[in-house]
Design an enzyme around this catalytic site. Structure first.
Site, PDB file in Angstrom:
ATOM      1  N   ASN A 134      -3.066   7.826   6.757  1.00  0.00           N
ATOM      2  CA  ASN A 134      -1.891   7.016   7.066  1.00  0.00           C
ATOM      3  C   ASN A 134      -1.741   6.675   8.545  1.00  0.00           C
ATOM      4  OD1 ASN A 134      -1.370   7.387   4.341  1.00  0.00           O
ATOM      5  ND2 ASN A 134       0.129   9.010   4.665  1.00  0.00           N
TER       6      ASN A 134
ATOM      7  N   ARG B 120       0.811  -1.224   0.000  1.00  0.00           N
ATOM      8  CA  ARG B 120       0.000   0.000   0.000  1.00  0.00           C
ATOM      9  C   ARG B 120       0.842   1.271   0.000  1.00  0.00           C
ATOM     10  NH1 ARG B 120      -3.973  -3.416   0.933  1.00  0.00           N
ATOM     11  NH2 ARG B 120      -4.087  -4.216   3.046  1.00  0.00           N
TER      12      ARG B 120
ATOM     13  N   HIS C  55      -6.803  -4.770  -1.876  1.00  0.00           N
ATOM     14  CA  HIS C  55      -7.375  -5.212  -0.607  1.00  0.00           C
ATOM     15  C   HIS C  55      -7.626  -6.714  -0.591  1.00  0.00           C
ATOM     16  CE1 HIS C  55      -8.916  -0.894   0.444  1.00  0.00           C
ATOM     17  NE2 HIS C  55      -7.618  -1.056   0.628  1.00  0.00           N
TER      18      HIS C  55
ATOM     19  N   HIS D   5      -0.139   5.186  -1.422  1.00  0.00           N
ATOM     20  CA  HIS D   5      -0.112   6.359  -0.557  1.00  0.00           C
ATOM     21  C   HIS D   5       1.046   7.293  -0.892  1.00  0.00           C
ATOM     22  CE1 HIS D   5      -3.161   5.071   2.587  1.00  0.00           C
ATOM     23  NE2 HIS D   5      -3.061   4.015   1.792  1.00  0.00           N
TER      24      HIS D   5
END
Length: 321
Positions: free
Chosen positions: A89, A57, A188, A61
């Site tokens: 975050n 991830r 996910h 981000h």
């Protein structure tokens, strides 16, 4: 940074800086680079399987906030609020130490050569491949940013409450299609989410004081036990039924009303995204193919700015002197 300026930045993210990116970038300067990254990621998988989902991830981000430049990895300084404590975050991203381990290993083999931004891209790919997902050739050659911005991250990164319409608009600003959005949401397939992210779905969806009606009843009952009203909201639950295996179970769960996050489940309830969810739930090969295409496109996001190859991913080089 104002939201308007942040949106302006989204539009200046271009491939011009990304045109220098290419496969095998380190073939001469650090030929073992990708093998070193894979070795450290294998050790991380053995030590804590969940850490690979966290590392994967990082690409999302990082790249969505002023391009793929490892700004995410910078620690706060007295004059700079970094991105680690941004709303999307804090208490969510973890396993920064895995990137530290990769960087330390690379510095022993070829000091000052491999950027932290490229480490994120390589490690994200390895996280997918090592958990059963596709493998692919990554383009490398990025530089690390000289600063970070908590405000920029807050202005860009979506909330778990986001719906498909919002996500389509957001991804579109990065020239990522509806298909890219749905495929990349398949990240996910591995990992966990916090009770904090779903309390409203369980107890007050859209301010109704009632649960989200699209929940499969048995799945909602399971989540009620995991996340009662008085729960420590940092308790985590699986994002799909096979949380340590990268596969298309995530999409099967969405079709069945077993999506963990609102931003996930809405992909099936929203007409514009539903067909891709159905396709990927039936055909894992199509999901893998679309996921790789999306990851490569996301990895090309760049902003024309000064950069360096950090010796420590948490600190710009000038602060190491």
């Amino acid at each position: 940074m104002s939201p308007l300026f942040s949106l302006f930045l989204l539009h200046i993210i271009v491939s011009a800086a990304g045109e220098q990116l290419r496969p095998h970038y380190y073939s001469e300067s650090c030929p073992k680079a990708e093998a070193v990254v894979r070795h450290v990621m294998k050790k991380a998988l053995i030590r804590e399987p969940r850490s690979l989902a966290s590392v994967m991830r990082f690409q999302f981000h990082d790249c969505f906030v002023n391009g793929c430049d490892a700004s995410l990895l910078l620690d706060d300084t007295p004059t700079m609020l970094g991105e680690k404590l941004a709303l999307a975050n804090i208490n969510s991203l973890r396993s920064y130490e895995v990137v530290d381990e990769v960087k330390e290993a690379l510095e022993k083999v070829c000091p000052g050569i491999v950027s932290c931004a490229d480490i994120i891209i390589m490690a994200s790919k390895d996280a997918v491949a090592l958990t059963g997902g596709p493998d692919w050739e990554v383009k490398l050659g990025r530089l690390d940013s000289l600063s970070a911005s908590q405000e920029a991250s807050d202005n860009v990164m979506p909330s778990p409450r986001a719906n498909a319409s919002f996500l389509i608009d957001l991804f579109g600003k990065f020239n990522l299609s509806v298909k890219d959005l749905v495929a990349l949401s398949g990240s996910h397939s591995i990992g966990q989410g916090r009770c904090f992210s779903i309390m409203f779905r369980l107890y007050n969806q859209s301010g109704t004081g009632r649960p989200d009606p699209v929940f499969d009843p048995k799945f909602r009952g399971k989540l009620n036990k995991l996340c009662p009203l008085n729960v420590d909201q940092n308790v985590t639950g699986d994002l799909d039924a096979t949380p340590v295996v990268f596969d298309n179970q995530y999409f099967k769960d969405l079709v069945a009303g077993r999506g963990f996050l609102n931003s996930d489940q809405t992909l099936f309830t929203f007409p514009e995204t539903r067909a891709f969810v159905q396709l990927f739930s039936r055909d894992q090969h199509e999901f893998f193919k679309a996921f790789v295409e999306g990851m490569i496109k996301m990895g090309d996001l760049q902003v024309d700015q000064q950069g360096e190859v950090r010796r420590n991913c948490r600190v710009v080089n000038s602060r190491l002197l």
